[in-house]
Write an enzyme that holds these catalytic residues in place. Sequence first.
Site, PDB file in Angstrom:
ATOM      1  CG  HIS A   1      -9.882  -3.704   9.380  1.00 43.06           C
ATOM      2  ND1 HIS A   1      -8.713  -4.561   9.768  1.00 43.06           N
ATOM      3  CD2 HIS A   1     -10.732  -4.762   9.245  1.00 43.06           C
ATOM      4  CE1 HIS A   1      -9.190  -5.673  10.433  1.00 43.06           C
ATOM      5  NE2 HIS A   1     -10.647  -5.849  10.073  1.00 43.06           N
TER       6      HIS A   1
ATOM      7  CG  LEU B   1      -1.021   3.064  17.270  1.00 45.58           C
ATOM      8  CD1 LEU B   1      -1.484   3.825  16.025  1.00 45.58           C
ATOM      9  CD2 LEU B   1       0.339   3.037  17.670  1.00 45.58           C
TER      10      LEU B   1
ATOM     11  CB  SER C   1     -12.997  -0.546   5.611  1.00 43.58           C
ATOM     12  OG  SER C   1     -14.076  -1.523   5.484  1.00 43.58           O
TER      13      SER C   1
ATOM     14  CG  MET D   1       0.980  -5.897  11.468  1.00 40.95           C
ATOM     15  SD  MET D   1      -0.643  -5.845  10.936  1.00 40.95           S
ATOM     16  CE  MET D   1      -1.167  -7.388  11.628  1.00 40.95           C
ATOM     17  NE  ARG D   2       3.562  -1.987  19.098  1.00 41.63           N
ATOM     18  CZ  ARG D   2       3.864  -2.328  20.148  1.00 41.63           C
ATOM     19  NH1 ARG D   2       3.789  -3.799  20.336  1.00 41.63           N
ATOM     20  NH2 ARG D   2       3.532  -2.004  21.219  1.00 41.63           N
TER      21      ARG D   2
ATOM     22  CG  ASN E   1      -2.392  -0.649   1.085  1.00 43.26           C
ATOM     23  OD1 ASN E   1      -2.819  -0.474  -0.077  1.00 43.26           O
ATOM     24  ND2 ASN E   1      -2.584  -1.702   1.922  1.00 43.26           N
TER      25      ASN E   1
ATOM     26  CG  ASP F   1      -9.422  -3.085  12.987  1.00 47.57           C
ATOM     27  OD1 ASP F   1      -8.493  -2.382  12.762  1.00 47.57           O
ATOM     28  OD2 ASP F   1      -9.292  -4.171  13.364  1.00 47.57           O
TER      29      ASP F   1
ATOM     30  CG  ASN G   1      -5.706   0.940   9.853  1.00 45.95           C
ATOM     31  OD1 ASN G   1      -4.525   0.597   9.470  1.00 45.95           O
ATOM     32  ND2 ASN G   1      -6.432  -0.126  10.323  1.00 45.95           N
TER      33      ASN G   1
END
Length: 217
Positions: A110, A94, A137, A91-92, A15, A146, A108
């Site tokens: 997802h 927050l 999304s 991949m954290r 991405n 998310d 973000n």
Amino acid sequence: MKPAVVVLISGSGSNLQALIDQSLCGALDIEIKAVISNKADAYGLERAKNAGIPTHFISHKDFDSRESFDGALKFLIEQYTPNLVVLAGFMRILTEEFTRSYEGKMLNIHPSLLPKFKGLDTHKRAIEAGESEHGVSVHFVSAELDAGAVIIQARTNVETHDTPESLAKKVHALEHKIYPLSVSWFAQKRITYNAGKAFLDNIELPETGVTYHTDLK
């Protein structure tokens, strides 16, 4: 002046590459100021270096708490005074304090049709649930995982022969279309955020955002 963007990654950075490609050809009017990874071997760092973008590695393993890592990450990000922070496979989870600092300024992507299938293994879960459609999304980041306001979704059919791997491949292709589009809308100030809601051209978006189609600009 082009909006300044900092991209956070943990993996291959496909991405990120889509954003780089769109910005280099002039379709996306942003300047990617830096790419930051929490994994030293993330291939996305090579993609950034190849494009002449400054890169940083900061390991969460070097910090004794999630809060201390996020504090150091924020300090690093702020050196570039970004208008927008883009999570591209970062991949954290927050902390609330960190996400609040970038409320309305952090996106973000997802791999599901939110609010369905938050978290991991979305393709496998969609198949197991017997979904006829799956997708991806783009949303504003909030403290809840998310769960931030959705800007846009792209959909694909789930075929009887699909595996998690084949479904992931179809979804990835959609990701590379809608993430640059979302960032473009932000750069043009068409997308805004207020009181937990996303707006496009001053119109409040529904829970699932805009549905992507090929004529959407």
